[in-house]
Design a protein around this motif. Structure first.
Motif, PDB file in Angstrom:
ATOM      1  N   SER A 300       0.834  -1.199   0.000  1.00 30.04           N
ATOM      2  CA  SER A 300       0.000   0.000   0.000  1.00 30.04           C
ATOM      3  C   SER A 300       0.869   1.250   0.000  1.00 30.04           C
ATOM      4  O   SER A 300       0.515   2.241  -0.631  1.00 30.04           O
ATOM      5  N   GLY A 301       2.021   1.183   0.684  1.00 28.22           N
ATOM      6  CA  GLY A 301       2.923   2.331   0.681  1.00 28.22           C
ATOM      7  C   GLY A 301       3.434   2.617  -0.719  1.00 28.22           C
ATOM      8  O   GLY A 301       3.481   3.755  -1.167  1.00 28.22           O
ATOM      9  N   ALA A 304       0.531   4.011  -2.843  1.00 28.12           N
ATOM     10  CA  ALA A 304       0.275   5.407  -2.504  1.00 28.12           C
ATOM     11  C   ALA A 304       1.405   6.285  -3.028  1.00 28.12           C
ATOM     12  O   ALA A 304       1.164   7.366  -3.569  1.00 28.12           O
ATOM     13  N   ILE A 307       1.136   6.667  -6.876  1.00 23.06           N
ATOM     14  CA  ILE A 307       0.022   7.552  -7.250  1.00 23.06           C
ATOM     15  C   ILE A 307       0.363   8.998  -6.915  1.00 23.06           C
ATOM     16  O   ILE A 307       0.176   9.911  -7.727  1.00 23.06           O
ATOM     17  N   GLY A 308       0.914   9.190  -5.698  1.00 23.44           N
ATOM     18  CA  GLY A 308       1.278  10.542  -5.267  1.00 23.44           C
ATOM     19  C   GLY A 308       2.296  11.156  -6.225  1.00 23.44           C
ATOM     20  O   GLY A 308       2.164  12.303  -6.654  1.00 23.44           O
ATOM     21  N   ILE A 354       8.587   5.396   4.772  1.00 25.12           N
ATOM     22  CA  ILE A 354       7.918   5.495   3.467  1.00 25.12           C
ATOM     23  C   ILE A 354       7.103   6.781   3.411  1.00 25.12           C
ATOM     24  O   ILE A 354       7.094   7.498   2.416  1.00 25.12           O
ATOM     25  N   ALA A 355       6.431   7.082   4.548  1.00 26.76           N
ATOM     26  CA  ALA A 355       5.667   8.327   4.611  1.00 26.76           C
ATOM     27  C   ALA A 355       6.600   9.516   4.406  1.00 26.76           C
ATOM     28  O   ALA A 355       6.246  10.479   3.721  1.00 26.76           O
ATOM     29  N   ILE A 358       7.303   9.899   0.782  1.00 24.21           N
ATOM     30  CA  ILE A 358       6.160  10.454   0.054  1.00 24.21           C
ATOM     31  C   ILE A 358       6.054  11.958   0.289  1.00 24.21           C
ATOM     32  O   ILE A 358       5.797  12.737  -0.631  1.00 24.21           O
TER      33      ILE A 358
END
Lengths: 464, 292
Positions: A300-301, A304, A307-308, A354-355, A358
């Motif tokens: 999921s990371g 995301a 996509i981001g 990961i956040a 992003i």
């Protein structure tokens, strides 16, 4: 091209090539945190008791015990380290059953020599169908086994009720399924000086024990009382061995013989040595992530992130057109350098990390936006494309520096005062800032110089 | 150069209204923080967290009934999908978790433990302390840096702007009752960094335009500077917001709160970089001008 430009181009090329070399092939190069690959992170607090105060040595021995236990459990690449005075961190990657791991880790190593009041016989193995010729014989064997089991269970509950009525008595069991009614403790682990796996004069593996002075006295009287009967060696409530006392043992040295393999003797010796230092531990913190969730988190990371990233790239293209291409290339370089830094600093990638990546993607284009807006302004003021580019960069650079140094300060503080996942986040954030400033100031600049020399800027930024 | 300042939007005309709005927002946030407090997660209070995945869709009510059966009826149960729940218990004993898991396994045979966390109260205390030290130090460091690079007044308003942003973000979490975990500290500090980043870009412009102060006047100076940096402010907010939004939607339940905090921080930070720092500075310089 000016000399300065050539110098910039070379630097960018060198950095990009070095980053590519350290990143590819990416498989297996990035350390994944426990939250991404699954595993258990356990923080233990060693607690001294009155008889056994906490010393540096006792914590070191505690580490040895834990290492031994983890090895026995068969975890690959465990991390066991001391933190501060009295804490121990145990990281067990890939553990499927964290509850079981916790049992193993959190248990206090407590060694006792106890009187054996009564013991059942070993529970025979359950009947196996393939050992019998007919179903009837097998059924008979099963019911015989069930009867033995019921008898033993009855005996066990009887022993348990006896144990509860008698002071100091407990019930223990061993690996073979024997149940023991155990009397008072003769000697505790703190009186054991050493335990070693050796061989007796017939060449059989034995474990030799050595007690300290107190222990020697206690053991002497205990063996004197129990010649011909058993004394149980109990580790963490499990009966490790219950040898029959052959003779009174004075002098503080004893031998446990049995049908050991050398390996078993060695393990028993380790466990005894381990038990010889009963520092109780308390589980302060325990975070365990199953492997499925870890894999899910990565997926999921990644999703995301992609996509981001796509949204940012699209936005820059739509809003800044050809300049956007430069920004998007610079963004790819930022991400490449970020990963190269993570890999070369052997950083551990965690979910918050990961956040951080992003977030970096979003903030990375900030430098470009600042530069582009400035260039447009300069151009609108009537400067030539080349002059706009030059003064736009010069003016934006100061802003970029000031704006990013403050974020870097916040990241540094997070890194020093945070622990675990926060550190991962801070590190990726800091690397991200470094990478994005490099890309904005150098990569974008080189790209724009090329564009200007092809005369493609004027068509983008209309003069008022 | 230009005798009169040219700009499209007269932001400073609304500065008193904006300051009033900010004060109201901060008061509401502080009010909620003091009366309702924050929903501190087990990272701070100590406790148990279990994330479970069931083989087939389950109702939160049913899960709660099972938990009530083992004396954990007060646990917070959050469903993040129709098959997955996160259970948070304030009790930090191992037994509490074991009881809950056994009871659930007895009722649903296909339940799978994806994650569990247990934090003792000592760790929570320590974390809280660490978090405050970290925030305090970050603020001091930033204050010093801006004082050196700009002026003391600029440093003060930057710190006010970031306090504004963090208090409102905390306030929104308090009002919504969203859970605060360790990663939330990271989110707040990122907001601090982001807010500053934004504020500094505006202040940087003010510093650069300072030479026009006599011609433009204080209001003109701030209006021109905010207008000049406006498209950058909006574009950067968008490019930062988009990936965070993607992470909020697709990033999974573990960091949903984290991305939510960042989204709020970006929105509040964008507003504050236009208004808070420049409004206060404008007001400050108008009331007590500095000798040039």
């Amino acid at each position: 091209m000016l000399r300065k430009d050539r110098w910039r181009l070379t630097l960018v090329a060198v950095v990009v090539i070095a980053a590519l070399a350290s990143v590819f092939p990416i498989k297996g190069r990035i350390n994944l945190g426990l939250d991404l690959k699954g595993g258990a992170h356990i923080v233990l607090q060693a607690k001294g008791t009155e008889e056994n105060p906490l010393t540096g040595d006792s914590v070191e021995r505690l580490l040895a015990v834990l290492r031994n236990r983890v090895d026995q459990y068969g975890v690959s690449e465990p991390l066991i380290q001391r933190e501060g005075q009295d804490r121990v961190i145990v990281d067990l990657p890939g553990v499927e059953n964290p509850e079981q791991a916790l049992e193993l880790i959190g248990k206090t190593a407590l060694l006792e020599f106890r009187q054996v009041v009564q013991a059942t016989s070993a529970l025979p193995p359950r009947a196996q169908r393939e050992n019998y010729d007919s179903d009837e014989e097998y059924q008979a064997a099963v019911s015989r086994w069930n009867k033995v089991k019921t008898d033993r269970d009855d005996l066990e509950s009887r022993l348990r009720s006896e144990a509860s009525s008698e002071a100091g008595a407990v019930v223990g069991s061993d690996e073979a399924g024997r149940i023991y009614l155990l009397g008072p403790v003769y000697v505790g682990g703190k009186d054991l000086k050493d335990a070693k796996a050796t061989y007796d004069n017939l060449g059989r593996p034995v474990v030799s024990l050595e007690f300290n002075d107190d222990g020697a006295k206690l053991f002497d009287s205990a063996t004197a009382e129990n010649v011909g009967s058993q004394i149980a060696i109990v580790l963490d409530g499990m009966v490790v061995s219950a040898p029959v006392v052959q003779e009174r043992i004075s002098g503080g040295a004893a031998q446990i013989s049995g049908r050991f393999t050398p390996e078993e003797a060695r393990n028993l010796a380790i466990m005894l040595r381990a038990g010889a230092l009963p520092v109780p531990v308390e589980v302060l913190e325990n975070r365990s992530v199953g492997p499925t969730l870890g894999a899910d988190s990565i997926n999921s990371g990644l999703k995301a992130g992609l996509i981001g990233c796509a949204l940012v790239i699209l936005f820059m293209l739509l809003y800044y057109r050809i300049l956007g291409i430069a920004a998007d290339i610079a963004l790819s370089v930022t991400i490449l350098i970020l990963f190269a830094l993570l890999i070369s600093f052997k950083a551990t990638l965690t979910l918050p990390g990961i956040a951080g990546i992003i977030l970096t993607i979003g903030m990375a284009v900030d430098g470009n936006i600042l530069i582009f807006e400035r260039i447009k302004e300069e151009y609108r003021d009537g400067k030539t494309p080349f002059a706009s580019l030059d003064s736009g960069f010069k003016k934006a650079f100061k802003t970029i520096l000031d704006a990013n140094v403050t974020t870097l300060i916040a990241a540094a503080v997070l890194y020093y005062f945070g622990s675990g996942p926060i550190r991962g986040f801070a590190l990726t954030l800091a690397f991200g800032i470094v990478a994005s400033v490099f890309s904005a100031v150098l990569v974008t600049r080189v790209l724009l110089q090329v564009m200007v020399s092809h005369n493609s800027i004027p068509s983008l930024a209309r003069r008022k | 150069m230009n005798k009169t300042a040219e700009y499209r939007f007269n932001f400073m005309a609304f500065r008193k209204k904006a300051m009033f709005l900010s004060v109201v927002l901060i008061l509401v946030s502080l009010g909620s923080l003091f009366s309702r407090g924050l929903n501190l997660g087990i990272d701070f209070t100590g406790g148990n967290l279990v994330q479970l995945e069931f083989g087939s869709p389950v109702e939160v009510g049913e899960v709660r009934d099972v938990l009530a059966g083992v004396g954990q009826g007060k646990a917070v149960i959050q469903a993040y999908s129709d098959k997955g729940v996160i259970i948070r218990m304030k009790a930090d004993e191992e037994d509490a978790r074991r009881d809950v898991l056994e009871a659930l396994k007895a009722k649903y045979d296909s339940v799978q433990v994806l994650r569990f966390e247990k934090v003792g109260p000592v760790v929570g205390d320590q974390l809280r302390k660490e978090a405050f030290i970290a925030l305090g130090l970050a603020l001091v460091g930033i204050l010093i840096y801006i004082t050196v690079r700009f002026q003391f007044r600029f440093a003060v308003v930057s710190v006010l702007a970031l306090l504004h942003d963090s208090i409102i973000t905390l306030g929104i979490f308090s009002i919504m009752g969203r859970e605060i975990s360790v990663t939330f500290i990271a989110a707040i500090l990122t907001i601090v960094g982001y807010s500053l980043n934004d504020t500094i870009v505006v202040l940087d412009r003010v510093r650069e335009n300072w030479k026009h102060l006599r011609g433009w006047g204080i209001d003109g100076l701030f209006n021109v500077s905010v207008n000049q940096t406006l498209s950058r402010t909006i574009n950067t907010s968008l490019t930062t917001f988009l990936p965070v939004l993607a992470f909020y939607i697709w990033g999974g339940p573990v960091l949903a709160n984290f991305s939510f905090a960042l989204m709020i921080g970006i929105i509040v930070g964008t507003y504050s970089s236009i208004y808070v720092a420049s409004s206060i500075l404008d007001e400050w310089f108008t009331k007590s001008p500095v000798k040039q």
